[in-house]
Design a protein around this motif. Structure first.
Motif, PDB file in Angstrom:
ATOM      1  N   GLY A  45       5.690   3.726  11.958  1.00  6.39           N
ATOM      2  CA  GLY A  45       6.311   3.598  10.653  1.00  6.39           C
ATOM      3  C   GLY A  45       7.633   4.331  10.555  1.00  6.39           C
ATOM      4  O   GLY A  45       8.141   4.902  11.529  1.00  6.39           O
ATOM      5  N   ARG A  46       8.194   4.319   9.338  1.00  8.57           N
ATOM      6  CA  ARG A  46       9.445   4.998   9.040  1.00  8.57           C
ATOM      7  C   ARG A  46       9.341   5.648   7.666  1.00  8.57           C
ATOM      8  O   ARG A  46       8.682   5.107   6.775  1.00  8.57           O
ATOM      9  CB  ARG A  46      10.625   4.023   9.051  1.00  8.57           C
ATOM     10  N   MET A  47       9.999   6.794   7.492  1.00  6.64           N
ATOM     11  CA  MET A  47       9.985   7.482   6.206  1.00  6.64           C
ATOM     12  C   MET A  47      11.317   8.193   6.002  1.00  6.64           C
ATOM     13  O   MET A  47      11.850   8.810   6.917  1.00  6.64           O
ATOM     14  CB  MET A  47       8.830   8.485   6.141  1.00  6.64           C
ATOM     15  N   VAL A  48      11.837   8.111   4.769  1.00  5.81           N
ATOM     16  CA  VAL A  48      13.068   8.799   4.398  1.00  5.81           C
ATOM     17  C   VAL A  48      12.730   9.956   3.464  1.00  5.81           C
ATOM     18  O   VAL A  48      12.065   9.762   2.434  1.00  5.81           O
ATOM     19  CB  VAL A  48      14.057   7.837   3.715  1.00  5.81           C
ATOM     20  N   HIS A  49      13.199  11.136   3.824  1.00 11.09           N
ATOM     21  CA  HIS A  49      13.035  12.348   3.026  1.00 11.09           C
ATOM     22  C   HIS A  49      14.360  12.628   2.327  1.00 11.09           C
ATOM     23  O   HIS A  49      15.425  12.498   2.914  1.00 11.09           O
ATOM     24  CB  HIS A  49      12.651  13.508   3.952  1.00 11.09           C
ATOM     25  N   GLN A  50      14.285  13.029   1.047  1.00  9.03           N
ATOM     26  CA  GLN A  50      15.498  13.388   0.309  1.00  9.03           C
ATOM     27  C   GLN A  50      15.192  14.537  -0.627  1.00  9.03           C
ATOM     28  O   GLN A  50      14.128  14.564  -1.254  1.00  9.03           O
ATOM     29  CB  GLN A  50      16.016  12.182  -0.489  1.00  9.03           C
ATOM     30  N   ASP A  51      16.109  15.508  -0.729  1.00 10.79           N
ATOM     31  CA  ASP A  51      15.874  16.604  -1.663  1.00 10.79           C
ATOM     32  C   ASP A  51      16.692  16.403  -2.938  1.00 10.79           C
ATOM     33  O   ASP A  51      17.408  15.408  -3.094  1.00 10.79           O
ATOM     34  CB  ASP A  51      16.146  17.964  -1.005  1.00 10.79           C
ATOM     35  N   HIS A  52      16.554  17.354  -3.858  1.00 12.25           N
ATOM     36  CA  HIS A  52      17.173  17.218  -5.179  1.00 12.25           C
ATOM     37  C   HIS A  52      18.699  17.293  -5.121  1.00 12.25           C
ATOM     38  O   HIS A  52      19.376  16.954  -6.090  1.00 12.25           O
ATOM     39  CB  HIS A  52      16.636  18.306  -6.113  1.00 12.25           C
TER      40      HIS A  52
ATOM     41  N   PRO B  55       8.292   5.937   2.265  1.00 17.29           N
ATOM     42  CA  PRO B  55       8.019   5.089   3.422  1.00 17.29           C
ATOM     43  C   PRO B  55       8.882   3.828   3.369  1.00 17.29           C
ATOM     44  O   PRO B  55       9.187   3.308   2.288  1.00 17.29           O
ATOM     45  CB  PRO B  55       6.532   4.757   3.270  1.00 17.29           C
ATOM     46  N   GLN B  56       9.273   3.358   4.557  1.00 15.89           N
ATOM     47  CA  GLN B  56      10.104   2.172   4.687  1.00 15.89           C
ATOM     48  C   GLN B  56       9.272   1.028   5.270  1.00 15.89           C
ATOM     49  O   GLN B  56       8.230   1.251   5.892  1.00 15.89           O
ATOM     50  CB  GLN B  56      11.302   2.471   5.588  1.00 15.89           C
ATOM     51  N   LEU B  57       9.749  -0.195   5.075  1.00 17.64           N
ATOM     52  CA  LEU B  57       9.048  -1.372   5.565  1.00 17.64           C
ATOM     53  C   LEU B  57       8.840  -1.287   7.075  1.00 17.64           C
ATOM     54  O   LEU B  57       9.768  -1.022   7.834  1.00 17.64           O
ATOM     55  CB  LEU B  57       9.842  -2.636   5.220  1.00 17.64           C
TER      56      LEU B  57
ATOM     57  N   ASP C 136       0.808  -1.214   0.000  1.00 17.84           N
ATOM     58  CA  ASP C 136       0.000   0.000   0.000  1.00 17.84           C
ATOM     59  C   ASP C 136       0.846   1.271   0.000  1.00 17.84           C
ATOM     60  O   ASP C 136       0.341   2.346  -0.360  1.00 17.84           O
ATOM     61  CB  ASP C 136      -0.924   0.041   1.226  1.00 17.84           C
ATOM     62  N   TYR C 137       2.120   1.175   0.436  1.00 21.15           N
ATOM     63  CA  TYR C 137       2.868   2.415   0.656  1.00 21.15           C
ATOM     64  C   TYR C 137       4.330   2.412   0.192  1.00 21.15           C
ATOM     65  O   TYR C 137       4.924   3.481   0.066  1.00 21.15           O
ATOM     66  CB  TYR C 137       2.823   2.791   2.146  1.00 21.15           C
ATOM     67  N   LEU C 138       4.941   1.257  -0.063  1.00 22.09           N
ATOM     68  CA  LEU C 138       6.378   1.227  -0.332  1.00 22.09           C
ATOM     69  C   LEU C 138       6.770   1.948  -1.624  1.00 22.09           C
ATOM     70  O   LEU C 138       7.920   2.386  -1.764  1.00 22.09           O
ATOM     71  CB  LEU C 138       6.890  -0.210  -0.362  1.00 22.09           C
TER      72      LEU C 138
END
Length: 283
Positions: free
Chosen positions: A72-79, A106-108, A50-52
């Motif tokens: 949950g876990r989430m990784v943010h990255q910019d340009h 989102p991470q597993l 649903d989210y990966l």
């Protein structure tokens, strides 16, 4: 005087990004009623499919976003390749301002439960606010005991407690947990535009039943009362200042006029969208 609820919204199921399943609770049709809160997306899944796929690199201008993960876990990255991560109980505040590109992946996890809130920027700041990121980590989130639960101060103020502060609009953002049968009443400045979202569990809010996964907007008054019913609840409280300005909105860009939207997408096409690199705190 207790603030009564004047609008309740549950939104609709949809997909965004590369196929993330979510509920769009607030959107363009609610922007005037919930001003300055533009969008609220809610996600709750134990199925990684649903989210990966996440939200690959995309632009924003004219708004601030606050993403909160209860689980949950989430990784943010910019340009530019700068990375930051949040996990259970944490949040991230992004000021897109004059222009930013980022991805949110989102991470597993056993469960992905949280929301993303879009806050409008005042017209005077949309093209001058510098891109900015702040990871609101558990180490700086103050946890305030309540008689029947706890209040986690994500941003803004609660009584004498202070969290990360908005540079353009104030934002008091509380993650409130109440045990079954618990109650909590607190004061809210009359001039504030105020809402709650029942992230988990049914609640009685200012004497009105609000089912789980519902946004409720308050009318006039100076206090809010939240009561849990037969099960524990987690409820998000958000308070800011209404802008009462025109909204021109297309995809990830929110401005005040159609011409400004056209200019923004022309800049995306010709490579002139980014005015300055983002500043990072707590990455």
């Amino acid at each position: 005087m207790l603030r009564k609820i004047k609008a309740k919204v549950q939104g609709e199921r949809t997909q965004d990004g590369a196929g993330v399943k979510l509920v769009r609770v607030l959107g363009f049709e609610t922007a005037q009623e919930f001003d300055p809160f533009l969008m609220l997306d809610a996600f709750d899944s134990t199925n990684p499919k649903d989210y990966l796929a996440g939200f690959p690199m995309h632009p924003h201008r004219g708004i601030e976003t606050v993403t909160f993960l209860s689980r949950g876990r989430m990784v943010h990255q910019d340009h530019l390749g700068t990375k930051a991560e949040i996990a259970d109980g944490e949040a991230q505040w992004l000021t897109a301002g004059s222009g930013a590109y980022h991805s949110e992946m989102p991470q597993l996890a056993q469960r992905m439960l949280g929301v993303q809130l879009w806050i409008n920027l005042p017209a005077k700041d949309k093209l001058t606010a510098a891109p900015f990121y702040h990871g609101i980590l558990n180490s700086e989130i103050q946890e305030i005991p309540l008689e029947h639960g706890k209040l986690r101060l994500l941003t803004g103020n609660y009584k004498n407690y202070r969290g990360i502060q908005g540079k353009y609009l104030p934002l008091d953002y509380y993650d409130i947990h109440l045990e079954a049968g618990g109650e909590f009443e607190f004061e809210v400045p009359r001039e504030r535009s105020t809402m709650v979202f029942t992230l988990e569990g049914d609640a009685v809010v200012s004497e009105e039943f609000v089912p789980a996964k519902t946004a409720a907007k308050f009318g006039d008054g100076d206090s809010v009362k939240i009561c849990a019913k037969d099960t524990p609840i987690e409820i998000l409280f958000m308070s800011s200042l209404a802008l009462n300005e025109p909204v021109a909105w297309l995809g990830p860009v929110v401005m005040n006029t159609t011409q400004e939207i056209i200019e923004a997408f022309n800049e995306i096409e010709n490579g002139g969208f980014i005015k300055e690199a983002a500043v990072y705190e707590n990455k």
